[in-house]
Design an enzyme around this catalytic site. Structure first.
Site, PDB file in Angstrom:
ATOM      1  N   TYR A   1       0.802  -1.350  -0.043  1.00  0.00           N
ATOM      2  CA  TYR A   1       0.054   0.138   0.146  1.00  0.00           C
ATOM      3  C   TYR A   1       0.783   1.127  -0.009  1.00  0.00           C
ATOM      4  O   TYR A   1       1.584   1.420   0.991  1.00  0.00           O
ATOM      5  CB  TYR A   1      -0.998   0.008   1.119  1.00  0.00           C
ATOM      6  CG  TYR A   1      -2.047   0.773   1.115  1.00  0.00           C
ATOM      7  CD1 TYR A   1      -3.376   0.415   0.608  1.00  0.00           C
ATOM      8  CD2 TYR A   1      -1.941   2.100   1.777  1.00  0.00           C
ATOM      9  CE1 TYR A   1      -4.315   1.421   0.638  1.00  0.00           C
ATOM     10  CE2 TYR A   1      -2.841   3.130   1.777  1.00  0.00           C
ATOM     11  CZ  TYR A   1      -4.239   2.646   1.050  1.00  0.00           C
ATOM     12  OH  TYR A   1      -5.311   3.658   1.117  1.00  0.00           O
TER      13      TYR A   1
ATOM     14  N   TYR B   1      -5.646   5.058  -7.513  1.00  0.00           N
ATOM     15  CA  TYR B   1      -5.806   5.185  -6.114  1.00  0.00           C
ATOM     16  C   TYR B   1      -7.054   4.424  -5.684  1.00  0.00           C
ATOM     17  O   TYR B   1      -8.208   5.073  -5.478  1.00  0.00           O
ATOM     18  CB  TYR B   1      -5.761   6.519  -5.565  1.00  0.00           C
ATOM     19  CG  TYR B   1      -5.955   6.812  -4.023  1.00  0.00           C
ATOM     20  CD1 TYR B   1      -5.042   6.126  -3.089  1.00  0.00           C
ATOM     21  CD2 TYR B   1      -6.820   7.671  -3.734  1.00  0.00           C
ATOM     22  CE1 TYR B   1      -4.945   6.400  -1.932  1.00  0.00           C
ATOM     23  CE2 TYR B   1      -6.794   8.054  -2.071  1.00  0.00           C
ATOM     24  CZ  TYR B   1      -5.707   7.273  -1.338  1.00  0.00           C
ATOM     25  OH  TYR B   1      -5.988   7.477   0.036  1.00  0.00           O
TER      26      TYR B   1
END
Lengths: 136, 390
Positions: free
Chosen positions: B299, B349
């Protein structure tokens, strides 16, 4: 849109701003175990003590880190960029890091800073607030 | 006093496989809603597994985000009126890593046979209306709104720029090393069909020449803002063997929590992530060491978060991730291919869900047998280790 001035009547954090209005730096300190509890919580996370009076501390610290902010992430900051958003360890309040701005530039790691009171402004409104400045 | 802890998850209740993956297109502002993208991703994941919507009897999502495919939306969309086990501990971020552990319990006790987890976001479309977006939840937190926002220490790019600056001081990490993360991740996006930045290659010189947003960060150090969705179907390893895709099984899961939550300014270990606590549990459960991992999807809201997770998961010593990135080790074909689709920085995203679908895709193909997803919210981190079953 977010209103960037603090609300002095917010119960959890109002004590910080009420102290700043008198040019004092204060953080909640547990009456039972004397630990500074920052950010404020209803009870001391260390011992569970419910009594956390705002305790005045010496307005001096050490610059822990910073960012020179060029982009105005909120419209309210458009007239203020670039500014130095900064985090300082407060010498006489172990574990407490104050988020503020460094005035006068020249940020350096672990440099001594003093807390200097000034105004946060938005339009016609203003709030007294603690800022940081390097000790010459 | 330690600054966090690992959550005692316990062993997997049963062997779990990720049997199907699906996505909606990942884009700039599309005008689409999260709900319609979630449904598209779920449909694709079900089809990828070789199942039909009627086979799905378990559903996971996260209610903190608008427009997710929750039980009502799922039933409406598919006119599904059969039994449905549900969990609101799914979605992206940390939960994209822990959902298989949660799902294992339902698969083990017979509550469900095929469980789908999904996540969708329409923040690129919403941005024009100044609604939603990554900063909003932080600005709504009273301590941040009252004690950080007034000084301009907001939003995430400023938090993580400040963390990066300290990391540079403590370990000698350089702007060029941050740049190597941005450039490598972008390179991977240029190789990935559907990546938002596929047609926008980035050189280190161009990175260094671009203006600062919040020093030391440039725009390329920061994640995109995107529309998109992803989903994956989970079932038992045993049942997955009868489905159409190579079996990718869950080998280990870990979850770590920072005691200061998402108040990064107050986290004693300022330049670390709770992967410090999540990683060891996941590696122990999988019975492997970091050296056995073939591919990493971490991430990556900011370049520094990729570096910190590499360190905190034990892929290098603390402070050594900058030189590791600079050495080229994170590139596809090198020792530790990382964020092989382009990550949050250059693919899209979509808060980690596309990291997991990418990881499964890599493990289905040749060249990688063991892969790791590092999930992160700030307050928590999760480690999900997947392995191609023999």
């Amino acid at each position: 849109m977010i209103f960037p001035l603090p609300d002095l009547d917010e119960p959890l954090t109002g004590g910080f701003w009420h102290a700043a209005a008198r040019d004092l730096l204060a953080f909640p300190q547990c009456a039972s175990c004397e630990r500074f509890c920052w950010y404020p919580e209803p009870r001391c996370p260390a011992c569970g003590g419910p009594d956390l009076p705002w305790t005045e501390v010496r307005p001096a610290g050490t610059l822990y880190s910073w960012s020179v902010v060029h982009h105005a992430f909120l419209p309210a900051f458009a007239a203020q960029v670039p500014f130095v958003a900064a985090v300082a360890a407060i010498d006489s309040a172990p574990g407490v890091r104050l988020v503020s701005r460094l005035l006068g530039g020249d940020p350096a790691m672990d440099a001594p800073v003093r807390v200097e009171f000034g105004w946060l402004r938005l339009g016609e409104d203003r709030v007294r607030a603690p800022f940081l400045r390097r000790v010459p | 006093m330690t600054w966090g802890h690992s959550e005692p998850l316990g062993d997997l209740a049963t062997g779990v496989a990720i049997a199907g993956i699906g996505e909606a297109p990942h884009t700039r502002a599309s005008g689409r809603t999260a709900a319609e993208m979630a449904a598209e991703a779920v449909a694709a994941a079900i089809a990828d597994a070789g199942l039909t919507p009627a086979d799905i009897d378990g559903l996971m999502w996260h209610p903190a985000f608008v427009g997710q495919l929750d039980a009502d939306a799922f039933r409406r969309h598919y006119r599904h009126d059969g039994p449905l086990w549900t969990s609101a501990q799914g979605g992206g971020m940390v939960w994209a890593g822990t959902a298989p552990h949660t799902a294992a319990r339902a698969l083990a006790d017979g509550s469900a046979r095929h469980i789908v987890n999904s996540f969708a976001v329409a923040w690129a479309t919403q941005r024009s209306a100044m609604e939603g977006g990554p900063g909003q939840s932080h600005a709504q937190k009273v301590t941040k709104r009252q004690l950080e926002v007034p000084f301009g220490w907001f939003p995430q790019p400023v938090y993580f720029a400040t963390i990066a600056r300290r990391h540079m001081h403590e370990y000698g990490t350089t702007v060029e090393q941050l740049g190597h993360v941005a450039v490598t991740t972008r390179h991977h996006a240029t190789l990935t069909p559907g990546a938002v930045m596929r047609d926008r290659p980035l050189t280190l010189d161009a990175y260094l020449a671009s203006p600062p947003v919040a020093e030391p960060f440039r725009k390329e150090d920061c994640s995109l803002i995107s529309d998109g969705a992803g989903a994956y179907v989970m079932t038992t390893v045993e049942r997955a063997r009868d489905l159409r895709r190579p079996v990718v099984e869950v080998a280990g899961v870990g979850l770590g929590t920072s005691h200061t939550g998402s108040h990064w300014a107050q986290q004693p270990a300022f330049t670390s992530t709770p992967q410090v606590f999540a990683g060891p549990d996941a590696f122990a459960m999988a019975g492997i060491t970091p050296s056995e991992v073939d591919v990493l999807e971490l991430y990556d809201p900011f370049t520094i978060v990729t570096l910190m997770q590499l360190e905190d998961l034990g892929f290098c010593a603390k402070g050594e991730a900058g030189p590791l990135a600079e050495s080229g080790a994170l590139r596809i074909g090198a020792r530790l291919p990382t964020n092989t689709h382009g990550g949050l920085l250059s693919h899209s995203y979509v808060l980690g869900i596309a990291h997991v679908t990418e990881l499964v895709r890599r493990l289905r193909g040749p060249g990688a047998e063991i892969g790791l997803y590092g999930g992160y919210t700030g307050a928590q981190a999760s480690t999900l280790i997947l392995r191609r079953a023999r």
